[in-house]
Design an enzyme around this catalytic site. Structure first.
Site, PDB file in Angstrom:
ATOM      1  N   GLU A   1     -11.364  -2.028  -3.994  1.00  0.00           N
ATOM      2  CA  GLU A   1     -11.718  -2.313  -2.603  1.00  0.00           C
ATOM      3  C   GLU A   1     -12.637  -1.227  -2.053  1.00  0.00           C
ATOM      4  O   GLU A   1     -12.424  -0.044  -2.284  1.00  0.00           O
ATOM      5  CB  GLU A   1     -10.450  -2.406  -1.753  1.00  0.00           C
ATOM      6  CG  GLU A   1     -10.717  -2.776  -0.311  1.00  0.00           C
ATOM      7  CD  GLU A   1      -9.451  -3.080   0.474  1.00  0.00           C
ATOM      8  OE1 GLU A   1      -9.535  -3.126   1.717  1.00  0.00           O
ATOM      9  OE2 GLU A   1      -8.379  -3.261  -0.146  1.00  0.00           O
TER      10      GLU A   1
ATOM     11  N   LYS B   1      -9.354  -8.583   7.664  1.00  0.00           N
ATOM     12  CA  LYS B   1      -8.616  -7.520   8.365  1.00  0.00           C
ATOM     13  C   LYS B   1      -8.243  -8.056   9.747  1.00  0.00           C
ATOM     14  O   LYS B   1      -9.041  -7.994  10.683  1.00  0.00           O
ATOM     15  CB  LYS B   1      -9.465  -6.261   8.443  1.00  0.00           C
ATOM     16  CG  LYS B   1      -8.670  -4.976   8.489  1.00  0.00           C
ATOM     17  CD  LYS B   1      -9.595  -3.784   8.350  1.00  0.00           C
ATOM     18  CE  LYS B   1      -8.831  -2.491   8.146  1.00  0.00           C
ATOM     19  NZ  LYS B   1      -8.327  -2.335   6.783  1.00  0.00           N
TER      20      LYS B   1
ATOM     21  N   ASP C   1     -14.268  -4.698   2.564  1.00  0.00           N
ATOM     22  CA  ASP C   1     -13.508  -4.373   3.775  1.00  0.00           C
ATOM     23  C   ASP C   1     -14.497  -3.890   4.835  1.00  0.00           C
ATOM     24  O   ASP C   1     -14.892  -4.649   5.711  1.00  0.00           O
ATOM     25  CB  ASP C   1     -12.452  -3.310   3.451  1.00  0.00           C
ATOM     26  CG  ASP C   1     -11.606  -2.926   4.664  1.00  0.00           C
ATOM     27  OD1 ASP C   1     -11.845  -3.472   5.755  1.00  0.00           O
ATOM     28  OD2 ASP C   1     -10.704  -2.081   4.528  1.00  0.00           O
TER      29      ASP C   1
ATOM     30  N   HIS D   1      -2.737   0.242  -3.803  1.00  0.00           N
ATOM     31  CA  HIS D   1      -3.568   0.733  -2.701  1.00  0.00           C
ATOM     32  C   HIS D   1      -4.086   2.133  -3.036  1.00  0.00           C
ATOM     33  O   HIS D   1      -5.256   2.303  -3.320  1.00  0.00           O
ATOM     34  CB  HIS D   1      -2.802   0.704  -1.373  1.00  0.00           C
ATOM     35  CG  HIS D   1      -3.470   1.410  -0.239  1.00  0.00           C
ATOM     36  ND1 HIS D   1      -2.998   2.596   0.266  1.00  0.00           N
ATOM     37  CD2 HIS D   1      -4.547   1.116   0.519  1.00  0.00           C
ATOM     38  CE1 HIS D   1      -3.758   3.004   1.272  1.00  0.00           C
ATOM     39  NE2 HIS D   1      -4.710   2.115   1.448  1.00  0.00           N
TER      40      HIS D   1
ATOM     41  N   ASP E   1      -7.877   0.926  -3.211  1.00  0.00           N
ATOM     42  CA  ASP E   1      -8.831   1.074  -2.116  1.00  0.00           C
ATOM     43  C   ASP E   1      -9.446   2.464  -2.223  1.00  0.00           C
ATOM     44  O   ASP E   1      -8.745   3.473  -2.090  1.00  0.00           O
ATOM     45  CB  ASP E   1      -8.107   0.903  -0.777  1.00  0.00           C
ATOM     46  CG  ASP E   1      -9.069   0.745   0.390  1.00  0.00           C
ATOM     47  OD1 ASP E   1     -10.256   1.105   0.243  1.00  0.00           O
ATOM     48  OD2 ASP E   1      -8.635   0.273   1.456  1.00  0.00           O
TER      49      ASP E   1
ATOM     50  N   GLN F   1       0.834  -1.199   0.000  1.00  0.00           N
ATOM     51  CA  GLN F   1       0.000   0.000   0.000  1.00  0.00           C
ATOM     52  C   GLN F   1       0.869   1.249   0.000  1.00  0.00           C
ATOM     53  O   GLN F   1       1.931   1.285   0.609  1.00  0.00           O
ATOM     54  CB  GLN F   1      -0.964  -0.003   1.175  1.00  0.00           C
ATOM     55  CG  GLN F   1      -0.349  -0.180   2.536  1.00  0.00           C
ATOM     56  CD  GLN F   1      -1.405  -0.242   3.624  1.00  0.00           C
ATOM     57  OE1 GLN F   1      -2.609  -0.174   3.366  1.00  0.00           O
ATOM     58  NE2 GLN F   1      -0.969  -0.350   4.860  1.00  0.00           N
TER      59      GLN F   1
ATOM     60  N   GLN G   1     -11.204  -8.879   2.198  1.00  0.00           N
ATOM     61  CA  GLN G   1     -10.050  -8.501   3.012  1.00  0.00           C
ATOM     62  C   GLN G   1     -10.307  -8.998   4.431  1.00  0.00           C
ATOM     63  O   GLN G   1     -11.218  -8.511   5.115  1.00  0.00           O
ATOM     64  CB  GLN G   1      -9.744  -7.002   3.079  1.00  0.00           C
ATOM     65  CG  GLN G   1      -8.406  -6.851   3.818  1.00  0.00           C
ATOM     66  CD  GLN G   1      -8.063  -5.480   4.367  1.00  0.00           C
ATOM     67  OE1 GLN G   1      -7.196  -5.396   5.228  1.00  0.00           O
ATOM     68  NE2 GLN G   1      -8.671  -4.425   3.878  1.00  0.00           N
TER      69      GLN G   1
ATOM     70  N   CYS H   1      -2.072  -0.705   8.607  1.00  0.00           N
ATOM     71  CA  CYS H   1      -0.766  -0.053   8.685  1.00  0.00           C
ATOM     72  C   CYS H   1      -0.347   0.214  10.130  1.00  0.00           C
ATOM     73  O   CYS H   1       0.811   0.503  10.400  1.00  0.00           O
ATOM     74  CB  CYS H   1      -0.800   1.255   7.903  1.00  0.00           C
ATOM     75  SG  CYS H   1      -2.178   2.336   8.362  1.00  0.00           S
TER      76      CYS H   1
END
Length: 417
Positions: free
Chosen positions: A270, A328, A304, A193, A235, A171, A326, A358
């Protein structure tokens, strides 16, 4: 029992916790800060340095194994747990979780997770606690069995020893152009990303976003090595729905339009829209998937927001309400549930992307690699952080080391056999 003490150590996540609602509402940048009033409960400012909490299990041979707890970047958004509070999580872990850890057979991974993560006061433990403690328990089981974390997952879920690497997705954060170049030069499998999280980045009718997609494709061909052909994954944080509207047909039309601008690439989009609830998300995403499939589009949508827990993932997969989930990891909770989530996706012929945030740490990233490889996920996120170099190094190197160990184990087994 194998665990004789529990240690807690405060730490830092690799990025920041951000107030998504305020950013969507038009918060402006001031250098690295966002300016405006917080809108999501728990936030005292729009951007908060990510904190974490390490849990260490002291084993009977005095080895200490660790796992890391944290929240995700957009905590409190899309049905997620609220902003990570180190003091609260530390107190709850010491009072409730530590005594349970001292009382389990750490050599039996799934059993240990089931015992430690029982409800407290009729409620599920915070998912961050499950996430960090399950990493530590996985490392404990691997140490006690003198094997890798990946092999513990394979053994517990009756999976064959994996042979293949899992594609890595990087990303870009806000440093889009520089980081795209880094990704291309490093031949990342899936990129970039893009962090398309505001009207400014998406543009009127999506024009700014569409130009960025075309630029990434052109740049890949311009500076990439011969034969390099990554998947393009963007995304958009719900901005197609925000700008184009929430009609599934209009969203699908726009996605097809974007895909047509990069005809030689697989395109992942996404979070095209946020329909406000898990059920509404499932119903409308299923319509978008159906339209794209019927058109034979090269575009795939990735869910997501509103798809957080294992049960959410099951519902989306069984409803064919996405092409790719995703998973997560901090939102799923126990990393054992990340493994379960991948297997649910595979059973329903839906793509499994082991993601995360992140805001994570090197330890949580490495544990995620072992689960991704064991279950042979379709792709995994380079994490932590919002750059490219560090995250790609941590995840890529851990995967390569793991595969080298598994290949040796396989060769040794075959020679003995």
């Amino acid at each position: 029992m194998q665990i004789k003490d529990v240690l807690l150590a405060p730490g830092n996540g690799a990025f920041f916790y951000d107030d998504q609602a305020a950013i969507r509402s038009g918060a402006t940048h001031d250098g690295f800060l966002y300016v405006g009033e917080p809108m999501t409960p728990g936030f005292t400012s729009l951007r908060v340095p990510a904190s974490s909490l390490s849990v260490g299990l002291v084993l009977t041979d005095d080895t200490i194994v660790w796992g890391d707890m944290m929240g995700v970047q957009y905590s409190g958004a899309g049905g997620r747990d609220s902003l990570f509070d180190t003091a609260h999580i530390s107190a709850l872990t010491a009072r409730v979780v530590a005594p349970r850890l001292l009382d389990v057979d750490a050599s039996r991974y799934l059993y240990a997770c089931a015992e430690v993560f029982q409800p407290f006061e009729h409620k599920r433990l915070p998912l961050a606690i499950e996430y960090g403690a399950s990493q530590a328990l996985l490392r404990a089981a691997a140490h006690l069995h003198r094997t890798t974390m990946s092999e513990i997952i394979c053994d517990e879920f009756k999976l064959p020893l994996p042979k293949h690497r899992v594609p890595i997705y990087c990303q870009s954060g806000d440093a889009r152009e520089i980081n795209v170049d880094k990704m291309i030069l490093k031949a990342v499998d899936v990129l970039p990303h893009g962090l398309i999280n505001s009207r400014q980045k998406f543009g009127t009718d999506g024009q700014t976003f569409m130009e960025f997609v075309k630029w990434v494709a052109a740049r890949t061909l311009q500076i990439g090595r011969p034969g390099y052909h990554p998947v393009l994954h963007f995304d958009v944080y719900g901005w197609i729905g925000q700008e184009i509207g929430l009609e599934p047909q209009s969203i699908a039309d726009f996605i097809c339009k974007v895909a047509d601008t990069v005809p030689n690439f697989m395109l992942n989009i996404e979070s095209p829209a946020d329909f406000g609830s898990t059920q509404a998300q499932i119903e409308n995403y299923a319509k978008i998937v159906s339209i794209l499939d019927n058109r034979g589009s090269s575009a795939r949508i990735v869910v997501d927001e509103r798809c957080n827990t294992l049960e959410d993932i099951r519902l989306f997969a069984e409803s064919k309400a996405t092409h790719l989930v995703q998973i997560k990891t901090p939102d799923v909770g126990s990393i054992a549930d990340t493994a379960r989530a991948v297997l649910i996706c595979k059973a329903n012929k839906v793509g499994a992307y082991v993601g995360g945030s992140c805001t994570e740490t090197d330890l949580s990233a490495q544990a995620s690699v072992h689960v991704s490889v064991a279950t042979q996920a379709d792709m995994m996120l380079a994490k932590p952080g919002m750059g490219v170099d560090e995250a790609f190094s941590i995840v890529g190197n851990e995967q390569n080391r793991l595969l080298a160990m598994l290949n040796r184990r396989r060769a040794h087994t075959e020679n003995v056999g």
